[in-house]
Every structure is written in structure tokens, then in C-alpha cells.
Design a protein around this motif. Sequence first.
Motif, short mmCIF file in Angstrom:
data_model
loop_
_atom_site.label_atom_id
_atom_site.label_comp_id
_atom_site.label_asym_id
_atom_site.label_seq_id
_atom_site.Cartn_x
_atom_site.Cartn_y
_atom_site.Cartn_z
N ARG A 41 0.81 -1.21 0.00
CA ARG A 41 0.00 0.00 0.00
C ARG A 41 0.85 1.27 0.00
O ARG A 41 0.54 2.24 -0.71
N GLN A 42 1.95 1.26 0.75
CA GLN A 42 2.76 2.47 0.82
C GLN A 42 3.39 2.81 -0.54
O GLN A 42 3.61 3.99 -0.85
N ASP A 43 3.66 1.78 -1.36
CA ASP A 43 4.20 2.03 -2.70
C ASP A 43 3.13 2.68 -3.59
O ASP A 43 3.44 3.57 -4.38
N VAL A 44 1.89 2.23 -3.45
CA VAL A 44 0.80 2.80 -4.25
C VAL A 44 0.56 4.25 -3.83
O VAL A 44 0.37 5.13 -4.68
N VAL A 45 0.59 4.50 -2.54
CA VAL A 45 0.44 5.88 -2.04
C VAL A 45 1.53 6.78 -2.60
O VAL A 45 1.27 7.90 -3.06
N ALA A 101 -4.88 1.28 -12.10
CA ALA A 101 -6.17 0.69 -12.44
C ALA A 101 -6.90 0.20 -11.19
O ALA A 101 -8.10 0.44 -11.01
N SER A 102 -6.20 -0.47 -10.30
CA SER A 102 -6.83 -1.07 -9.13
C SER A 102 -7.30 -0.02 -8.13
O SER A 102 -8.29 -0.23 -7.42
N ALA A 103 -6.61 1.10 -8.05
CA ALA A 103 -7.00 2.14 -7.09
C ALA A 103 -8.09 3.05 -7.63
O ALA A 103 -8.83 3.65 -6.85
N LEU A 104 -8.20 3.15 -8.95
CA LEU A 104 -9.11 4.14 -9.53
C LEU A 104 -10.40 3.53 -10.06
O LEU A 104 -11.36 4.25 -10.32
N ILE A 105 -10.45 2.22 -10.25
CA ILE A 105 -11.67 1.55 -10.71
C ILE A 105 -12.42 1.04 -9.47
O ILE A 105 -11.85 0.29 -8.67
N PRO A 106 -13.68 1.40 -9.30
CA PRO A 106 -14.39 1.12 -8.04
C PRO A 106 -14.36 -0.33 -7.60
O PRO A 106 -14.06 -0.63 -6.43
N ARG A 110 -11.40 -2.30 -3.53
CA ARG A 110 -11.73 -2.87 -2.21
C ARG A 110 -10.54 -3.55 -1.58
O ARG A 110 -10.50 -3.76 -0.38
N ASP A 111 -9.56 -3.94 -2.38
CA ASP A 111 -8.33 -4.54 -1.87
C ASP A 111 -7.62 -3.51 -0.99
O ASP A 111 -7.43 -2.37 -1.40
N PRO A 112 -7.21 -3.89 0.25
CA PRO A 112 -6.58 -2.92 1.16
C PRO A 112 -5.37 -2.22 0.56
O PRO A 112 -5.09 -1.07 0.91
N ARG A 113 -4.64 -2.88 -0.34
CA ARG A 113 -3.47 -2.24 -0.96
C ARG A 113 -3.88 -1.05 -1.82
O ARG A 113 -3.09 -0.10 -2.00
N PHE A 114 -5.10 -1.10 -2.37
CA PHE A 114 -5.53 -0.08 -3.32
C PHE A 114 -6.69 0.77 -2.80
O PHE A 114 -7.13 1.69 -3.50
N ALA A 115 -7.20 0.45 -1.62
CA ALA A 115 -8.34 1.20 -1.08
C ALA A 115 -7.84 2.52 -0.50
O ALA A 115 -7.59 2.66 0.69
N LEU A 116 -7.68 3.50 -1.39
CA LEU A 116 -7.10 4.78 -1.00
C LEU A 116 -8.10 5.92 -1.21
O LEU A 116 -9.01 5.83 -2.03
N ALA A 117 -7.89 6.96 -0.46
CA ALA A 117 -8.71 8.17 -0.57
C ALA A 117 -7.80 9.38 -0.44
O ALA A 117 -6.62 9.26 -0.08
N TYR A 118 -8.37 10.55 -0.75
CA TYR A 118 -7.59 11.80 -0.62
C TYR A 118 -8.23 12.65 0.46
O TYR A 118 -9.43 12.95 0.42
N ASN A 119 -7.41 13.02 1.44
CA ASN A 119 -7.87 13.88 2.53
C ASN A 119 -7.74 15.33 2.06
O ASN A 119 -6.64 15.86 1.93
N LEU A 120 -8.89 15.96 1.77
CA LEU A 120 -8.88 17.32 1.21
C LEU A 120 -8.33 18.34 2.19
O LEU A 120 -7.72 19.33 1.78
N VAL A 443 -5.34 -5.10 11.49
CA VAL A 443 -4.51 -3.91 11.70
C VAL A 443 -3.23 -3.96 10.86
O VAL A 443 -2.81 -2.95 10.28
N LEU A 444 -2.62 -5.13 10.79
CA LEU A 444 -1.30 -5.23 10.16
C LEU A 444 -1.38 -5.38 8.65
O LEU A 444 -0.43 -5.04 7.94
N LEU A 445 -2.49 -5.89 8.12
CA LEU A 445 -2.66 -6.03 6.67
C LEU A 445 -1.42 -6.66 6.05
O LEU A 445 -1.08 -7.79 6.33
#
Length: 573
Positions: A41-45, A101-106, A110-120, A443-445
Motif C-alpha cells: 500500500r505504501q508504494d501505491v500511495v 487501475a486497481s486504485a481508480l476503478i471502483p 476494495r483490496d486494502p493495498r488499493f483502497a485509498l482516498a484523498y484527505n482534502l 490492523v497489520l494487513l
Amino acid sequence: MTSGLDDRPSATMFTVENLVNMARSGEIRIPHFQRDFRWQRQDVVRLFDSIVRGYPVGSLLLWRRPAPAQVLKLGSLEIQAPAVSAARWVVDGQQRITSLASALIPDASRDPRFALAYNLRDQEFVPTPAEEEPLIVPLPVLFNLTRVLQWFQKYPETLEYVDRANNITQTLRQFQIPAYEVSQNDVKVLQDIFDRMNNYGKRLSRAEIFSALFADDEGIKNRLTFDKIAEHLDEDLGFGTVDNDTVLMAMLARRGPDVKREIRNEFGGEEGGSRGNHLGRAIIDFPDEARDTAYQLGEAAMRRAIAFLQEEAGVPHVGMLPYRHLLVVLTRLFAHHPSPDSRSIRLLRRWFWRAAVVGPEVFKGSTTGAVRFLVFAVKPNDLTGSIQELLSLVDYPKTPPPDLRRFRSNEAATKIVLCSWWANMPRSLDDGNPFDREDLSEVLLDRPTALDAVRYIVPRSTIPHEYRLWAANRALVPVMEANVASIEPLVTQRPLKLSEAAWQAALASHLISSNMASLITEGRTVDFLKARQAELQSQLTSFLERMCEWNFENTPSLTSLLVEDLAEDVGRA
């Protein structure tokens, strides 16, 4: 000698929107010689953060050639891909395209590695919260103009951030990534390019080389890979993600004791394995075994080894496993001896903890030497002899316990300490309920250590520098509020929903007494740390004495002794 390219590569630019649409339509394909997806996940972020900052994210190399209709898996994205006459096969850039693709396609996010959001508000990428928060917009929403407008209609109180959201949306959609496209019929040329790109400057891991060598054709459905094995073990056992190199080594150990052997001919060839120990040739216990069978039975053996770690040895998660090579040894043992008797299980637990405390340094060559000696000790047809030899290799009863003045979650000593805390059955200081393996897993994913499950008791900044690494200021509290600075309020003040008895029991599960808690309240933080450090040391010593059983005789099970006696009687007859 491999020939060169038929035509020179053509240079082009793709927007992120282009790439996502091509992935969704099945135009993007992954060739069989590619490595498995390995980003966390940290790499995707980091990738998305680079995009919004306008940083370069590297170029892509795409191979234009036909692709058959197939069910295509791209990260967590599953696509019913049609036949394509000129698909784009990813030679370099798989991690980036898959992440986008995995983070931007709904459906894929859902995969925790790609389940990202932007804190405005904070202007940063964060994990998607379990429940919607107006200022934390999931990336699939942020990537779609219509859905962004609907979001702000739903949460009108956030309208002051609409310009910021629109800027991020535009940046994500229009960010351009350079690409080279080649048309080439000879797959060996593309494999040669792939090999050079991944070995000049950044070498492939041994597991990645092995996966590429034995990937075979694209069309085989549901074929096991190291990534899938790790995924199955995590999903079914909640053990966390075992890295691919450890999975490879465990599979090799099951098949033969020399885990450092040449892997290019593992499944046949002139240098293939042998049933005997011949000079220059590896011992292979299953010389005629096919690749898919080896993967399936390797996973089954790892599953039994992990179940032993969790249920008998008290290691609930890979982030708390002191040394990965011990899992490799256990995999070989449980592959050849799938159902040890209770006495053998106890002796095996004794060996595991002695090996963890002693560490690999007692073996020549450290970890490399340790895995070599220990794996060779496991004999296919001799459970008793295997365990006895394993125990003899770690017979160092005067080994001191880990130093509690240095707490580092990525170090073996700290992982041993964490296992001792887990054995104390820590409870929530909020509701008094004991934590379980599911709490740890959630917690640890995909984390390689247990850091996210550990909390400071008092804020680190309030402690004198010489005490900041002490274990005494840590507690194993696997809850999702990872940004909490400390759990001091829960230690010093009883939650109203907890009875006094339940609160005291919860504190005791973390080796904190009422007197210790009162020291914090009185501002005597150093006195608290010293008092708890002494309690932790006593508990750790007791735990290791119970697990290592240094002063016990390593007598085999009665059943094995009877079998040996019967064999001797038959021999005399």
C-alpha cells in the motif's frame, strides 16, 4: 544469440485516464515472464503522491501483439477481456499500471493495498475509511467528474474544498506517462529486454527469477503463483503476507534440503534433481514432480507449518515471526511428517523457541548457514531423528533473553518480546475484551512487522532520551486508530463502560498494575518505566523458560521408542 528488435520502439504519451480505460477494456495484458505484483500500500500511495506533485514516475515499455479472450486479473481487478488484435503487453511498468487501475476503478479498490482516498483538508493520500467522511474522498470518486459533483451535493458543508478536489481530479486524469511501444514476434527478444531492464541497476529477486522461468503459457487459468500462495495463507489463516522469497525457499526446502541449489532446472533438464546425494547434483525428494503439484503441496505444507506456529508456538502473525528461515525449516518438516504426535509437537515447539533465542549467528555464515544446517537436519523418513538433530543444533542453554532497553519492531529480539506479550492475552483497554488473531490481521494487513499494532503508553516526546527505546513504554494494542499518540488516557483513567475489575484485568494483561498507573498520574514517568520494565523482564524470562524448556530432557515420544525396539527385535530374529 538472440536477435534484435524488428522495428525501433515508437515513443508516445498516455494519460492516466488512457491507461485506466485500456486496463478496464482488457487492452492491457501482462506477459507470463513478468514478475508477480509485489507493491504494498505504501508504494501505491507514493505513486499517487508523485503524480499530484508533478514528479516523473518513469516510462513504460509496451509490447504490441494479439491477445486471446480471457479472464484477466490485473492486481485486484478481474476483467472479462475480449480478443484484441494489438493488445499492449506490459514489459516494464506493471506495478504502476496495476496500481493505477486497481486504485481508480471502483470494483478493484476494495483490496486494502488499493483502497485509498484523498484527505482534502490535510492534502494527503490515506486509506479509505470504513465509513464515509466528507473530507476524505475515495479515489474512484475523485477520478470521476460526475461522482465528484455528487459527492459535494451529498456533503454541502465541504464546498469550500471543491476547487481543491477539482484540481486533484484534473491532475489525476490528465497526468501523462511516457511510453515506448514495440512490435516484435520473437518472445525471447522481449524476455531479453525484460531481463536487462531488471538486472542492470535493480536485480530481480530469486523468487521473481524462479516465477519467470516456470511461468509457462498465458492461457492456464487459476495457476498457483507465489503471490497467490501468500494470499491464500493470509486469507485463510490471518498470518499476514509471507514474502515471495520465503515462499520460494519453503517450497524448495520441501522438495530437497539444499535451498540454495540451482533453480533453473528445478523441474527437469540435464541438471535435474537426484534421489541420491551425488557430487554436483542436488538431492530432490520428488524428482518427477510437476511444477503445479510442487506449488500445491508446497502451499499445503506451509499451511501446516503456519498452523503450528499460531496454535502451538504462539506466533500469531508473520510480523511477529523472529526469523523467516524457521518457517522454511518447519515447512520441510511438516511436508514429510504432516501429523506429528503430541510429544513431537512439544519437542518441535521447544526447538523453535531455542532456535529463535539463539539466533542464526551460531551457525557459520549466519542466516545462510542456519537454514542450510537446519533444513538438512530434517529427514523424510525419520521424524524422531529429525527433531533430535534440530534440537542438538541449538543447544545453547546460557543464551541471554532479549534486551528490553531496545525495542525495534523489525528486529528478531523485539518479535520474541511481542510473542511473549501475546501469550499474556492482551485485552482492549477500551472495552476489556481480549484481542484475537483477526484483530492483528486487520490492523497489520500487508505489514512486514507488528509496528502498527504497538502503541506508546505515554507520548514519546515526554520521555528522557535514554529511555525512549525501552519496551516499557510500549503495549501490544492492535486497534485501527494508528495515529493515536499514546494510550495514556486509557491507562490512567477507567472508561465509564468498564467495571473496576474489568479495567484492572485489562491493565494486568499489559503487565501494568494500579501502582504503575498512579506513577504516570503523579508525573513520575521514569519511575513508571523502570517498574514496568522489571515486570516485563520477569514475564519474558518466564515465557522463554516455558517455551524453551532448557532444563528438560529431549526424550522422544514413547511410540517412537517402541517402534525402534520392535525394529531391533526383528533384526535379532
